[in-house]
Design an enzyme around this catalytic site. Structure first.
Site, PDB file in Angstrom:
ATOM      1  N   ARG A 176       0.820  -1.146   0.045  1.00  0.00           N
ATOM      2  CA  ARG A 176       0.103   0.136  -0.061  1.00  0.00           C
ATOM      3  C   ARG A 176       0.829   1.298  -0.079  1.00  0.00           C
ATOM      4  O   ARG A 176       0.524   2.248   0.655  1.00  0.00           O
ATOM      5  CB  ARG A 176      -1.101  -0.095   1.332  1.00  0.00           C
ATOM      6  CG  ARG A 176      -1.972  -1.090   1.368  1.00  0.00           C
ATOM      7  CD  ARG A 176      -2.919  -1.451   0.429  1.00  0.00           C
ATOM      8  NE  ARG A 176      -3.713  -2.565   0.559  1.00  0.00           N
ATOM      9  CZ  ARG A 176      -3.369  -3.835   0.033  1.00  0.00           C
ATOM     10  NH1 ARG A 176      -2.342  -3.749  -0.849  1.00  0.00           N
ATOM     11  NH2 ARG A 176      -3.825  -4.926   0.493  1.00  0.00           N
ATOM     12  N   SER A 255     -11.894   0.949   4.768  1.00  0.00           N
ATOM     13  CA  SER A 255     -11.034   0.475   5.835  1.00  0.00           C
ATOM     14  C   SER A 255     -10.184   1.766   6.283  1.00  0.00           C
ATOM     15  O   SER A 255      -9.561   2.526   5.635  1.00  0.00           O
ATOM     16  CB  SER A 255     -10.183  -0.461   5.233  1.00  0.00           C
ATOM     17  OG  SER A 255     -10.597  -1.443   5.015  1.00  0.00           O
ATOM     18  N   GLU A 369      -5.024   4.238   7.292  1.00  0.00           N
ATOM     19  CA  GLU A 369      -4.699   4.432   5.969  1.00  0.00           C
ATOM     20  C   GLU A 369      -5.344   5.249   5.376  1.00  0.00           C
ATOM     21  O   GLU A 369      -4.723   5.903   4.197  1.00  0.00           O
ATOM     22  CB  GLU A 369      -5.553   2.850   5.434  1.00  0.00           C
ATOM     23  CG  GLU A 369      -5.013   2.615   3.936  1.00  0.00           C
ATOM     24  CD  GLU A 369      -5.830   1.474   3.468  1.00  0.00           C
ATOM     25  OE1 GLU A 369      -5.126   0.217   3.596  1.00  0.00           O
ATOM     26  OE2 GLU A 369      -6.895   1.509   2.818  1.00  0.00           O
TER      27      GLU A 369
HETATM   28  P1  NAP Z   1      -8.688  -9.812   5.470  1.00  0.00           P
HETATM   29  O1  NAP Z   1      -9.318 -10.599   4.195  1.00  0.00           O
HETATM   30  O2  NAP Z   1      -9.448 -10.147   6.766  1.00  0.00           O
HETATM   31  O3  NAP Z   1      -7.288 -10.036   5.793  1.00  0.00           O
HETATM   32  C1  NAP Z   1      -6.599  -9.143   6.780  1.00  0.00           C
HETATM   33  C2  NAP Z   1      -5.168  -9.300   6.660  1.00  0.00           C
HETATM   34  O4  NAP Z   1      -4.634 -10.739   6.447  1.00  0.00           O
HETATM   35  C3  NAP Z   1      -4.545  -8.672   5.305  1.00  0.00           C
HETATM   36  O5  NAP Z   1      -3.484  -7.988   5.834  1.00  0.00           O
HETATM   37  C4  NAP Z   1      -4.436  -9.740   4.441  1.00  0.00           C
HETATM   38  O6  NAP Z   1      -3.322  -9.449   3.559  1.00  0.00           O
HETATM   39  C5  NAP Z   1      -4.133 -11.040   5.072  1.00  0.00           C
HETATM   40  N1  NAP Z   1      -4.583 -12.073   4.606  1.00  0.00           N
HETATM   41  C6  NAP Z   1      -5.749 -12.700   4.378  1.00  0.00           C
HETATM   42  N2  NAP Z   1      -5.859 -13.879   3.897  1.00  0.00           N
HETATM   43  C7  NAP Z   1      -4.613 -13.839   3.311  1.00  0.00           C
HETATM   44  C8  NAP Z   1      -4.143 -15.060   2.477  1.00  0.00           C
HETATM   45  N3  NAP Z   1      -4.695 -16.080   1.974  1.00  0.00           N
HETATM   46  N4  NAP Z   1      -2.832 -14.967   2.196  1.00  0.00           N
HETATM   47  C9  NAP Z   1      -1.922 -13.836   2.547  1.00  0.00           C
HETATM   48  N5  NAP Z   1      -2.475 -12.884   3.211  1.00  0.00           N
HETATM   49  C10 NAP Z   1      -3.666 -12.915   3.678  1.00  0.00           C
HETATM   50  O7  NAP Z   1      -8.666  -8.280   5.143  1.00  0.00           O
HETATM   51  P2  NAP Z   1     -10.041  -7.413   4.734  1.00  0.00           P
HETATM   52  O8  NAP Z   1      -9.747  -6.237   5.792  1.00  0.00           O
HETATM   53  O9  NAP Z   1     -11.637  -8.136   4.983  1.00  0.00           O
HETATM   54  O10 NAP Z   1      -9.828  -6.905   3.522  1.00  0.00           O
HETATM   55  C11 NAP Z   1     -10.107  -7.842   2.238  1.00  0.00           C
HETATM   56  C12 NAP Z   1      -8.877  -7.457   1.123  1.00  0.00           C
HETATM   57  O11 NAP Z   1      -9.192  -6.114   1.031  1.00  0.00           O
HETATM   58  C13 NAP Z   1      -7.374  -7.705   1.914  1.00  0.00           C
HETATM   59  O12 NAP Z   1      -6.935  -8.208   0.813  1.00  0.00           O
HETATM   60  C14 NAP Z   1      -7.141  -6.264   2.006  1.00  0.00           C
HETATM   61  O13 NAP Z   1      -5.852  -6.057   1.988  1.00  0.00           O
HETATM   62  C15 NAP Z   1      -7.860  -5.340   1.049  1.00  0.00           C
HETATM   63  N6  NAP Z   1      -8.079  -4.120   1.250  1.00  0.00           N
HETATM   64  C16 NAP Z   1      -7.340  -3.135   0.664  1.00  0.00           C
HETATM   65  C17 NAP Z   1      -7.352  -1.861   0.706  1.00  0.00           C
HETATM   66  C18 NAP Z   1      -6.544  -0.962  -0.140  1.00  0.00           C
HETATM   67  O14 NAP Z   1      -5.972  -1.160  -1.110  1.00  0.00           O
HETATM   68  N7  NAP Z   1      -6.226   0.556   0.315  1.00  0.00           N
HETATM   69  C19 NAP Z   1      -8.088  -1.090   1.498  1.00  0.00           C
HETATM   70  C20 NAP Z   1      -8.953  -2.072   2.464  1.00  0.00           C
HETATM   71  C21 NAP Z   1      -8.987  -3.491   2.256  1.00  0.00           C
HETATM   72  P3  NAP Z   1      -3.253  -8.477   2.305  1.00  0.00           P
HETATM   73  O15 NAP Z   1      -3.796  -7.120   2.875  1.00  0.00           O
HETATM   74  O16 NAP Z   1      -1.980  -8.537   1.647  1.00  0.00           O
HETATM   75  O17 NAP Z   1      -4.395  -8.956   1.452  1.00  0.00           O
END
Ligand code: NAP
Length: 374
Positions: A176, A255, A369
Site C-alpha cells: 500500500r 478501511s 490508511e
Molecule cells: P482480510 O481478508 O481479513 O485480511 C486481513 C489481513 O490478512 C490482510 O493483511 C491480508 O493481506 C491478510 N490475508 C488474509 N488472507 C490471506 C492469505 N490467504 N494470504 C496472505 N495474506 C492474507 O482483510 P479485509 O480487511 O477484509 O480486506 C479484504 C481485502 O481487501 C484484503 O486483501 C485487504 O488488504 C484489501 N483492502 C485493501 C485496501 C487498499 O488497497 N487500500 C483497503 C481495504 C482492504 P493483504 O492485505 O495483503 O491482502
C-alpha cells in the site's frame, strides 16, 4: 481551466465531511493540469508565492479537516481507457497493454478488462476511487495488487514542469505504498508527481487467484468448482458489498486503518493469548508477488479480527460532541462510519480511541490508511 474559490470539499469525499478549499478546479486534460499547477506556483494573489496542492480523485480515501484546505484542490478528471500499442512489440501473444486516464473510475477499468477477457486486476473489483489513485497506495485486495500489473505511470513532474514516464521500478511500490505518497516539497506542500495516465500489462489467458478465505468460501457455497474470470469479479463485488456500508447512508472511507505487521515473536505471543488470531507471512518487495519464499520474517495480522474479537468494537456507535454519530461498521470493524453531521474532529477522536484500545490490548500501534487533509 475554470477556477473557483471557497468550495466545500465535503461533497467531493465519501466521508462527506470537511471544510472548504481556498481554490478548486477540475482538469480534464494534461494542458489544463499544467495550467492549474502554474497557478499554484505563481498565484495571482500577490501575498502568496506558492500554494499547497491537493490532487483529488474519487475522494474515497481521505478525511478533510473541518478547517478545510488552504491551497488549490485539483480534481483530476482526465479519463479514457484504450488498448495501448506503444509497447506492443515488446510483448508476447498473450499480453496486452491497457492505459487509462488518472480520472477514470477504477472499477470501470476492471469491468473493461474482465469484459475483454484480460486477467490481472479482477481481484481489485469494486474498489472505489480513480485509476490515478491505484499506484499511489498500490491498492491491493484478495491476493492481488496494482503493482503486479502496472507497467508505466505517466505524470507531470511539478518540479521540472515536464511530463515523465515512470517505470514500475521508479514507482518503488511496497505494501500500500509508492513514491507518490512520499515525494512532496516540504516547503510548498506540492506533490512532486501528478499522475495523468496509468498503463497496465494484462494477460489474455491468466490464472485466477482464488485462495483467500472469503473467495474460497464464496465459491464453495455456490458449488462453483472452476470459476471463470467473470465469476471471480462477481464474487469480489458480492463479498465487498456484504462487508462494506452503503455509501449513500453513511459517510465512510472504507478501511480506516492498515492491517499491521508484527514480528514472528510478537505473533507467537499474541497467538498464545488469542489462538484464533489470523496471521500470514509478509512477502517482501511487491507484497503479493508469486514468489512466496520472499518473506520478510514478519506476520500480517487481521486488524478487523482484533477490533472485533479482542477489542469488541465491531458495530460500536457513539454520539459525538457535535451531535453527530461515529462508529465502526457492523460487518467490518476496520471501517469507520460517520453521519448526522459528525465532524472530521469527531472521526479523528474516534480513530484515536480505537488506536488506544488496540495498543492497550495487544501492544500493536496501528496506523491510519486514510489520508488526513488539512
Ligand atoms: P482480510 O481478508 O481479513 O485480511 C486481513 C489481513 O490478512 C490482510 O493483511 C491480508 O493481506 C491478510 N490475508 C488474509 N488472507 C490471506 C492469505 N490467504 N494470504 C496472505 N495474506 C492474507 O482483510 P479485509 O480487511 O477484509 O480486506 C479484504 C481485502 O481487501 C484484503 O486483501 C485487504 O488488504 C484489501 N483492502 C485493501 C485496501 C487498499 O488497497 N487500500 C483497503 C481495504 C482492504 P493483504 O492485505 O495483503 O491482502
Amino acid at each position: 481551466m475554470k477556477l473557483s474559490e471557497n468550495i466545500s470539499l465535503a461533497q467531493y469525499t465519501t466521508f462527506k465531511i470537511g471544510g472548504k478549499a481556498r481554490f478548486f478546479c477540475v482538469v480534464t486534460s494534461e494542458d489544463e493540469l499544467v495550467e492549474a499547477v502554474e497557478f499554484a506556483k505563481l498565484p495571482k494573489d500577490s501575498k502568496t508565492h506558492s500554494l499547497p496542492i491537493l490532487v483529488l480523485g474519487g475522494g474515497s480515501n481521505m478525511l478533510v479537516s473541518d478547517a478545510g484546505f488552504d491551497g488549490i484542490v485539483i480534481k483530476n478528471e482526465i479519463s479514457g481507457i484504450k488498448v495501448e500499442d506503444k509497447y506492443i512489440k515488446d510483448i508476447g501473444d498473450d499480453d496486452l497493454f491497457v492505459s487509462a486516464g488518472a480520472g477514470e473510475s477504477w472499477d470501470n477499468l476492471v469491468e473493461y478488462s474482465v469484459r475483454n477477457g484480460l486477467y490481472g486486476i479482477e481481484n481489485l473489483s469494486a474498489i472505489p476511487g480513480t485509476v490515478g489513485a491505484a499506484p499511489v497506495q498500490n491498492i491491493g485486495a484478495y491476493g492481488a495488487e496494482a503493482a503486479q500489473t502496472i507497467s508505466n505511470v505517466r505524470a507531470l513532474d511539478t518540479k521540472m514542469m515536464k511530463f515523465v514516464e515512470l517505470s514500475k521500478e521508479d514507482c518503488k511500490f511496497g505494501y500500500r505504498d509508492s513514491i507518490f505518497k512520499h515525494e512532496r516539497d516540504l516547503v510548498t506542500k506540492q506533490p512532486r508527481y501528478i499522475i495523468t495516465v496509468v498503463s497496465f500489462k494484462l494477460v489474455k489467458n491468466g490464472v485466477l487467484k482464488i485462495d483467500y478465505k472469503d473467495v474460497r468460501e464464496y465459491f464453495d457455497k455456490k458449488n462453483i468448482t472452476v470459476p471463470t474470470l467473470t465469476d471471480l469479479r462477481r464474487s469480489i463485488i458480492e463479498i465487498r458489498t456484504s462487508k462494506l456500508p452503503d455509501w449513500k447512508e453513511w459517510g465512510t472511507a472504507g478501511s480506516f486503518f492498515k492491517n499491521p505487521s508484527v514480528t514472528v515473536v510478537k505473533f507467537a505471543e499474541l497467538k498464545d493469548k488469542y489462538p484464533d488470531l489470523p496471521g500470514f507471512p509478509e512477502i517482501g518487495g511487491e507484497t503479493n508477488s508469486s514468489d512466496s519464499s520472499n518473506t520478510t520474517g514478519d506476520m500480517k495480522v487481521s486488524l478487523g479480527w482484533i477490533l472485533d474479537k479482542v477489542c469488541d468494537v465491531r458495530g460500536l456507535t457513539v454520539d459525538t460532541a457535535s451531535g453527530g454519530k461515529v462508529g465502526t461498521y457492523s460487518s467490518q470493524a476496520l471501517v469507520i462510519i460517520a453521519r448526522d453531521g459528525a465532524t472530521a474532529a469527531d472521526v479523528l477522536d474516534f480513530s484515536k480511541e480505537l488506536i488506544r484500545r488496540v495498543k492497550d490490548k495487544t501492544g500493536i500501534v496501528i496506523e491510519a490508511e486514510v489520508e488526513w487533509v488539512c
